[in-house]
Motif scaffolding. Structure first.
Motif, PDB file in Angstrom:
ATOM      1  N   UNK A 198      46.310 -19.264 -19.825  1.00 56.27           N
ATOM      2  CA  UNK A 198      46.799 -19.869 -18.864  1.00 56.27           C
ATOM      3  C   UNK A 198      46.509 -19.848 -17.382  1.00 56.27           C
ATOM      4  N   UNK A 199      45.912 -21.073 -16.752  1.00 58.40           N
ATOM      5  CA  UNK A 199      44.828 -21.051 -15.770  1.00 58.40           C
ATOM      6  C   UNK A 199      46.025 -21.061 -14.608  1.00 58.40           C
ATOM      7  N   UNK A 239      48.798 -23.444 -14.591  1.00 59.98           N
ATOM      8  CA  UNK A 239      50.043 -23.252 -13.996  1.00 59.98           C
ATOM      9  C   UNK A 239      50.482 -23.371 -12.739  1.00 59.98           C
ATOM     10  N   UNK A 240      49.261 -23.619 -11.824  1.00 56.37           N
ATOM     11  CA  UNK A 240      49.538 -24.079 -10.527  1.00 56.37           C
ATOM     12  C   UNK A 240      49.723 -22.503  -9.662  1.00 56.37           C
ATOM     13  N   UNK A 241      49.600 -21.414  -9.952  1.00 55.95           N
ATOM     14  CA  UNK A 241      49.696 -20.235  -9.239  1.00 55.95           C
ATOM     15  C   UNK A 241      51.290 -20.177  -8.931  1.00 55.95           C
ATOM     16  N   UNK A 242      52.202 -20.705  -9.527  1.00 59.31           N
ATOM     17  CA  UNK A 242      53.590 -20.674  -9.280  1.00 59.31           C
ATOM     18  C   UNK A 242      54.327 -19.908 -10.285  1.00 59.31           C
ATOM     19  N   UNK A 243      55.395 -18.825  -9.741  1.00 57.24           N
ATOM     20  CA  UNK A 243      56.203 -18.355 -10.771  1.00 57.24           C
ATOM     21  C   UNK A 243      57.021 -19.463 -11.700  1.00 57.24           C
ATOM     22  N   UNK A 244      57.409 -20.701 -10.940  1.00 57.80           N
ATOM     23  CA  UNK A 244      57.971 -21.526 -11.732  1.00 57.80           C
ATOM     24  C   UNK A 244      57.268 -22.228 -12.734  1.00 57.80           C
ATOM     25  N   UNK A 245      56.118 -22.588 -12.309  1.00 57.03           N
ATOM     26  CA  UNK A 245      55.129 -23.240 -13.261  1.00 57.03           C
ATOM     27  C   UNK A 245      54.880 -22.217 -14.412  1.00 57.03           C
ATOM     28  N   UNK A 246      54.600 -21.279 -13.952  1.00 57.64           N
ATOM     29  CA  UNK A 246      54.191 -20.260 -15.164  1.00 57.64           C
ATOM     30  C   UNK A 246      55.166 -20.197 -16.204  1.00 57.64           C
ATOM     31  N   UNK A 247      56.408 -19.939 -15.655  1.00 57.71           N
ATOM     32  CA  UNK A 247      57.765 -20.114 -16.836  1.00 57.71           C
ATOM     33  C   UNK A 247      57.554 -21.296 -17.502  1.00 57.71           C
ATOM     34  N   UNK A 248      57.306 -22.325 -16.990  1.00 59.01           N
ATOM     35  CA  UNK A 248      57.481 -23.592 -17.497  1.00 59.01           C
ATOM     36  C   UNK A 248      56.437 -23.616 -18.707  1.00 59.01           C
ATOM     37  N   UNK A 249      55.273 -23.414 -18.302  1.00 59.98           N
ATOM     38  CA  UNK A 249      54.054 -23.793 -19.075  1.00 59.98           C
ATOM     39  C   UNK A 249      54.176 -22.856 -20.117  1.00 59.98           C
ATOM     40  N   UNK A 250      54.334 -21.552 -19.901  1.00 63.53           N
ATOM     41  CA  UNK A 250      54.371 -20.422 -21.006  1.00 63.53           C
ATOM     42  C   UNK A 250      55.645 -20.847 -21.852  1.00 63.53           C
ATOM     43  N   UNK A 251      56.598 -21.283 -21.516  1.00 61.32           N
ATOM     44  CA  UNK A 251      57.763 -21.791 -22.222  1.00 61.32           C
ATOM     45  C   UNK A 251      57.213 -22.868 -23.387  1.00 61.32           C
ATOM     46  N   UNK A 252      56.523 -23.891 -22.807  1.00 65.99           N
ATOM     47  CA  UNK A 252      56.006 -24.875 -23.576  1.00 65.99           C
ATOM     48  C   UNK A 252      55.050 -24.334 -24.763  1.00 65.99           C
ATOM     49  N   UNK A 253      54.112 -23.776 -24.386  1.00 68.61           N
ATOM     50  CA  UNK A 253      53.162 -22.808 -25.221  1.00 68.61           C
ATOM     51  C   UNK A 253      53.752 -22.161 -26.452  1.00 68.61           C
ATOM     52  N   UNK A 308      51.992 -16.065 -10.991  1.00 68.04           N
ATOM     53  CA  UNK A 308      52.526 -16.890 -12.027  1.00 68.04           C
ATOM     54  C   UNK A 308      52.850 -16.104 -13.090  1.00 68.04           C
ATOM     55  N   UNK A 309      52.367 -14.911 -13.176  1.00 68.69           N
ATOM     56  CA  UNK A 309      52.462 -14.090 -14.419  1.00 68.69           C
ATOM     57  C   UNK A 309      54.121 -13.546 -14.365  1.00 68.69           C
ATOM     58  N   UNK A 310      54.639 -13.675 -13.383  1.00 69.40           N
ATOM     59  CA  UNK A 310      56.254 -13.040 -13.522  1.00 69.40           C
ATOM     60  C   UNK A 310      56.836 -14.183 -14.132  1.00 69.40           C
ATOM     61  N   UNK A 311      56.561 -15.403 -14.087  1.00 69.70           N
ATOM     62  CA  UNK A 311      57.141 -16.572 -14.728  1.00 69.70           C
ATOM     63  C   UNK A 311      56.645 -16.441 -16.300  1.00 69.70           C
ATOM     64  N   UNK A 312      55.568 -16.161 -16.650  1.00 72.58           N
ATOM     65  CA  UNK A 312      55.191 -16.121 -17.923  1.00 72.58           C
ATOM     66  C   UNK A 312      55.811 -15.136 -18.783  1.00 72.58           C
ATOM     67  N   UNK A 313      55.731 -13.807 -17.958  1.00 76.16           N
ATOM     68  CA  UNK A 313      56.466 -12.738 -18.702  1.00 76.16           C
ATOM     69  C   UNK A 313      57.832 -13.183 -19.001  1.00 76.16           C
ATOM     70  N   UNK A 314      58.542 -13.696 -18.037  1.00 77.06           N
ATOM     71  CA  UNK A 314      60.199 -14.138 -18.191  1.00 77.06           C
ATOM     72  C   UNK A 314      60.159 -14.918 -19.267  1.00 77.06           C
TER      73      UNK A 314
END
Length: 351
Positions: free
Chosen positions: A189-190, A222-236, A253-259
């Motif tokens: 996740x970039x 994931x654009x360095x944002x929590x929101x995008x991190x969450x969305x991208x991780x969810x899709x993956x 953005x990892x805050x969103x990925x972990x969530x």
């Protein structure tokens, strides 16, 4: 940055030991309120160069503090400048608008500051105004995102992006190889895919994984944002029912990925982060999916201000034989795990 022979390199930040010691001391001994302590934890002192010299004005421009790493950059720069009675620090309004940042830098040039520290939103688009400053005789310390024209800056200081990828790749590769993993599913996740620094991180990651016979299965930014991190991780997570490992480039953005991982209840994978945020380190210490993060420390902003002051005062670096500040300084990328997290936690920034 694409030469695989550079996998084993370790870049060195001159005076890094002094910086680390100063930062740890500030974090452990400060009697300031909590917020002030956080703003000053990554400053340093050392050597005769810290004695008052000629009075100089240092201009500072950076993107808007829309996530923890950028916020820490601005705090560290301002806190370092406050340590010097001979420095006037002029920070312009932070912005994510390219044209506004160009105008802000032009205002500092018009004021004839003695040195500029610039973290550009994008190096290519800010290159011309940095060159304008250099041509006007104002030395520019280019922070992190590099200007393509070396005539546009006196010194560049930043993180080892290729080295970040290498460190993450080695951690993941070693663990999977030790577990005899065959054809593992490795996700990446970039941050912002178009930035050269992101491309260098991905290149280092791919090169390191290749030494173990592995490769990236899927990559998304994931654009360095929590929101995008969450969305991208969810899709993956939905797209891959089996995942062995994830490297996430950015702890903010990892805050969103972990969530997303926790919400999905996935326990079939482990993750490595990037940048070295305090919340990521706390996750590592607690144990769980996030096992490591590779550093990309905002302490570089503290060092950039110190370097700008030395250049403006026609001084060199005290620990070097050479008379002038080097043209480029690259921070080492270090791997933080549960085994060493207590040593790095005082240097972490809050996401």
């Amino acid at each position: 940055m694409s030469d695989p022979s550079r996998l084993a390199r370790r870049s060195l930040l001159t005076g890094g030991a002094v910086l680390g010691a100063g930062a740890l001391a500030a974090a452990c001994t400060s009697n300031a309120p909590k917020e002030d302590a956080a703003a000053t934890q990554n400053v340093a002192s050392g050597g005769d160069n810290d004695k008052p010299g000629a009075k100089v004005t240092i201009g500072f421009s950076a993107p808007a503090a829309d996530h923890g790493w950028i916020a820490a950059i601005a705090k560290n720069a301002a806190a370092q400048a406050r340590r010097y009675s001979d420095v006037t620090f002029q920070a312009v309004q932070p912005t994510n608008d390219i044209n506004q940042q160009i105008s802000a830098v032009e205002s500092l040039i018009a004021k004839k500051v003695n040195a500029l520290v610039i973290l550009p939103n994008e190096g290519k688009q800010l290159n011309q105004v940095a060159r304008k400053a250099a041509d006007a005789g104002i030395p520019v310390v280019n922070l992190d995102r590099v200007f393509p024209d070396k005539l546009s800056y006196r010194t560049w200081i930043g993180g080892d992006n290729y080295g970040m990828g290498v460190a993450a790749g080695h951690y993941i590769g070693r663990k999977l190889k030790a577990g005899n993993a065959s054809n593992p599913v490795i996700l990446e996740i970039q941050g912002i895919a178009t930035l050269p620094l992101t491309q260098e991180r991905s290149k280092g990651f791919a090169d390191a994984l290749a030494t173990y016979g592995y490769k990236v299965t899927a990559r998304q930014d994931a654009k360095f944002t929590v929101e995008s991190g969450n969305q991208v991780a969810g899709n993956l997570l939905q797209a891959h029912k089996k995942i062995d490992a994830i490297w996430n480039h950015d702890d903010d953005q990892g805050v969103g990925v972990l969530a997303a991982i926790k919400q999905a209840g996935r326990k079939d994978l482990f993750m490595v982060g990037g940048a070295g945020s305090a919340n990521a380190m706390r996750e590592i210490k607690a144990g769980g999916v996030l096992e490591a993060t590779v550093t990309y420390s905002p302490t570089m902003a503290s060092s950039a201000v110190r370097i700008a002051r030395l250049i403006a005062q026609n001084k060199g670096m005290a620990d070097l034989v050479e008379q002038e500040v080097p043209q480029s300084i690259t921070l080492a990328s270090e791997t933080v795990t549960r085994d060493n997290v207590d040593r790095y936690l005082p240097l972490g920034f809050e996401s």
